[in-house]
Write a protein that holds these residues in place. Structure first.
Motif, PDB file in Angstrom:
ATOM      1  N   ASP A  83       0.842  -1.203   0.000  1.00 56.54           N
ATOM      2  CA  ASP A  83       0.000   0.000   0.000  1.00 56.54           C
ATOM      3  C   ASP A  83       0.877   1.253   0.000  1.00 56.54           C
ATOM      4  O   ASP A  83       1.931   1.270   0.638  1.00 56.54           O
ATOM      5  CB  ASP A  83      -0.868  -0.020   1.264  1.00 56.54           C
ATOM      6  N   MET A 133      -1.571   4.910   3.347  1.00 59.65           N
ATOM      7  CA  MET A 133      -2.567   4.699   4.396  1.00 59.65           C
ATOM      8  C   MET A 133      -1.953   4.023   5.620  1.00 59.65           C
ATOM      9  O   MET A 133      -2.237   4.389   6.756  1.00 59.65           O
ATOM     10  CB  MET A 133      -3.726   3.861   3.849  1.00 59.65           C
ATOM     11  N   TYR A 183     -10.381   9.552   3.858  1.00 49.36           N
ATOM     12  CA  TYR A 183     -10.408   9.659   2.402  1.00 49.36           C
ATOM     13  C   TYR A 183     -11.878   9.673   2.020  1.00 49.36           C
ATOM     14  O   TYR A 183     -12.501   8.645   1.850  1.00 49.36           O
ATOM     15  CB  TYR A 183      -9.634   8.547   1.675  1.00 49.36           C
ATOM     16  N   GLU A 229      -8.300  -2.804   2.643  1.00 49.68           N
ATOM     17  CA  GLU A 229      -7.740  -1.560   3.188  1.00 49.68           C
ATOM     18  C   GLU A 229      -8.617  -1.089   4.368  1.00 49.68           C
ATOM     19  O   GLU A 229      -8.177  -1.099   5.512  1.00 49.68           O
ATOM     20  CB  GLU A 229      -7.649  -0.470   2.113  1.00 49.68           C
TER      21      GLU A 229
HETATM   22  P1  FDP Z   1      -1.539   4.643  -3.295  1.00 50.99           P
HETATM   23  O1  FDP Z   1      -2.590   5.048  -4.302  1.00 50.99           O
HETATM   24  O2  FDP Z   1      -0.243   5.385  -3.458  1.00 50.99           O
HETATM   25  O3  FDP Z   1      -1.362   3.143  -3.176  1.00 50.99           O
HETATM   26  O4  FDP Z   1      -4.307   2.774  -1.285  1.00 50.99           O
HETATM   27  C1  FDP Z   1      -4.293   3.918  -1.935  1.00 50.99           C
HETATM   28  C2  FDP Z   1      -3.409   5.026  -1.382  1.00 50.99           C
HETATM   29  O5  FDP Z   1      -2.098   5.076  -1.849  1.00 50.99           O
HETATM   30  C3  FDP Z   1      -3.330   5.084   0.172  1.00 50.99           C
HETATM   31  O6  FDP Z   1      -2.280   4.339   0.711  1.00 50.99           O
HETATM   32  C4  FDP Z   1      -3.176   6.570   0.433  1.00 50.99           C
HETATM   33  O7  FDP Z   1      -3.711   6.951   1.671  1.00 50.99           O
HETATM   34  C5  FDP Z   1      -3.927   7.210  -0.708  1.00 50.99           C
HETATM   35  O8  FDP Z   1      -4.080   6.209  -1.730  1.00 50.99           O
HETATM   36  C6  FDP Z   1      -3.181   8.362  -1.302  1.00 50.99           C
HETATM   37  O9  FDP Z   1      -4.040   9.085  -2.070  1.00 50.99           O
HETATM   38  P2  FDP Z   1      -3.632  10.453  -2.816  1.00 50.99           P
HETATM   39  O10 FDP Z   1      -2.847  10.031  -4.012  1.00 50.99           O
HETATM   40  O11 FDP Z   1      -4.923  11.098  -3.133  1.00 50.99           O
HETATM   41  O12 FDP Z   1      -2.804  11.265  -1.859  1.00 50.99           O
END
Ligand code: FDP
Length: 345
Positions: free
Chosen positions: A122, A252, A268, A286
């Motif tokens: 993640d 996350m 989020y 998640e």
């Molecule tokens: P990522 O897309 O880089 O894997 O799981 C999705 C996630 O990261 C989370 O870990 C994180 O909190 C969020 O998306 C980040 O989102 P933004 O790109 O909008 O900051």
């Protein structure tokens, strides 16, 4: 005499003796933890291991089921978890963020009674910039009488989870685990190669002055979210009567780890970009495991309108809005949504 360190193995054996887990679930957690050690080593090598950057052939990005470009470490972490969990006899099937559909355990191996879901790595966008990333996992029971599970058998609410956890690969590698009796943190002793219990019974402070959200999405949010964050930003002169600080790692696992350690709210929310998909973050590997960990540490987790663990999944990769962390703050965010909905009739 110094107090003996409690390894993850010893902790799990003691949980088993106390009747809180059975040998199969103990093996499952041990296997996931072992896979996380391997992922931690790969993440730690970075450029030296040739593992940074996009997966796929030159000029041809590899795209996962979510429509996102896969990093080499996403693919490697997925393979490590699949391989480690295939042969132990503790699982009936697995599902991953990186795979379209769940996979039953191959016929050549004995099948167990559990289903494992995971997000192998993640926070992908942070991999190449040496910022914390992590593995998130959730464990469900395979329904009675099912020997070859398919996607439908995984569609159980988060309240049915029997274990959940994450491993954050940061300055330290830390595994945070719940089997439904508190949330506990284990730090990897890199010299010895063992996870050692470092916090038994993590507790999230009920109140907080710290929030985590991607503020660049503000203009896309729903009205109640605009109002909630607007009031946070007005600080002690606003209706909340106190100043708030903001932190956003954008992994996350890292944001949730901070909240489990010192409190805060992670969000989020729904926005007009992700609304057609239902949200940004995935429910089953998640939001649900994090919600289980957070509730077990005295916090709360919600979609903004309902308790996360009560959401009935409609698909393996279903997405949801997420609010989790300090209980009173999550309740405050939910109240903005409910008040708005009630006024809108
Ligand atoms: P990522 O897309 O880089 O894997 O799981 C999705 C996630 O990261 C989370 O870990 C994180 O909190 C969020 O998306 C980040 O989102 P933004 O790109 O909008 O900051």
């Amino acid at each position: 005499m110094t107090q003996a360190q409690i390894s993850l193995t010893r902790f799990l054996i003691e949980e088993q003796r106390a009747g809180r887990i059975n040998p199969e679930l103990r093996l499952l957690v041990e296997v996931v933890a072992r896979a996380c050690k391997r992922i931690s080593i790969a993440v730690g090598k970075g450029a030296l291991g040739g593992v940074l950057g996009e997966a796929g052939e030159a000029g041809q990005a590899s795209i996962n089921v979510q429509g996102e470009a896969q990093k080499k470490l996403d693919v490697l972490s997925n393979e490590i978890l699949l391989e480690a969990n295939a042969w132990g006899g503790h699982l009936a099937g697995l599902a991953s963020e990186e795979m379209d559909h769940s996979q039953p355990i191959p016929d050549v191996y004995p099948r167990g009674n559990y289903l494992l879901l995971f997000d192998p790595l993640d926070g992908s966008s942070n991999i190449d910039v040496n910022v914390s990333v992590g593995t998130i996992f959730s464990v469900l029971r395979c329904p009675e009488g099912v020997t070859t599970p398919d996607d439908a058998h995984f569609l159980q609410p988060g309240s049915a989870q029997v274990a959940a956890g994450y491993c954050v690969y940061g300055p330290q590698t830390t595994l945070v685990l719940t089997v439904g009796h508190g949330t506990h943190a284990f730090t990897l002793d890199r010299e010895v190669g063992s996870f050692i219990l470092t916090t038994r019974g993590m507790r999230i402070p009920e109140e907080t002055r710290e929030f985590a959200v991607n503020l660049s999405n503000q203009r896309f949010w729903e009205t109640p979210m605009q109002q909630y964050v607007g009031d946070l930003l007005r600080g002690k002169d606003g209706p909340r009567g106190k100043d708030f600080n903001m932190r956003w790692v954008a992994s996350m696992v890292a944001d949730v780890h901070r909240i489990l350690t010192r409190g805060g709210i992670f969000s989020y929310p729904l926005d007009s970009k992700c609304a057609p998909k239902g949200g940004k973050l995935r429910l089953m590997y998640e939001a649900n495991p994090m919600a289980f960990l957070v509730e077990q540490a005295g916090g709360a987790a919600s979609t903004g309108r309902a308790r996360m663990l009560d959401v009935q999944p409609t698909g393996l990769h279903m997405r949801v809005p997420v609010f989790l962390g300090s209980k009173a703050e999550v309740e405050a965010a939910v109240a903005y949504h409910l008040r708005h909905d009630a006024a809108a009739g």
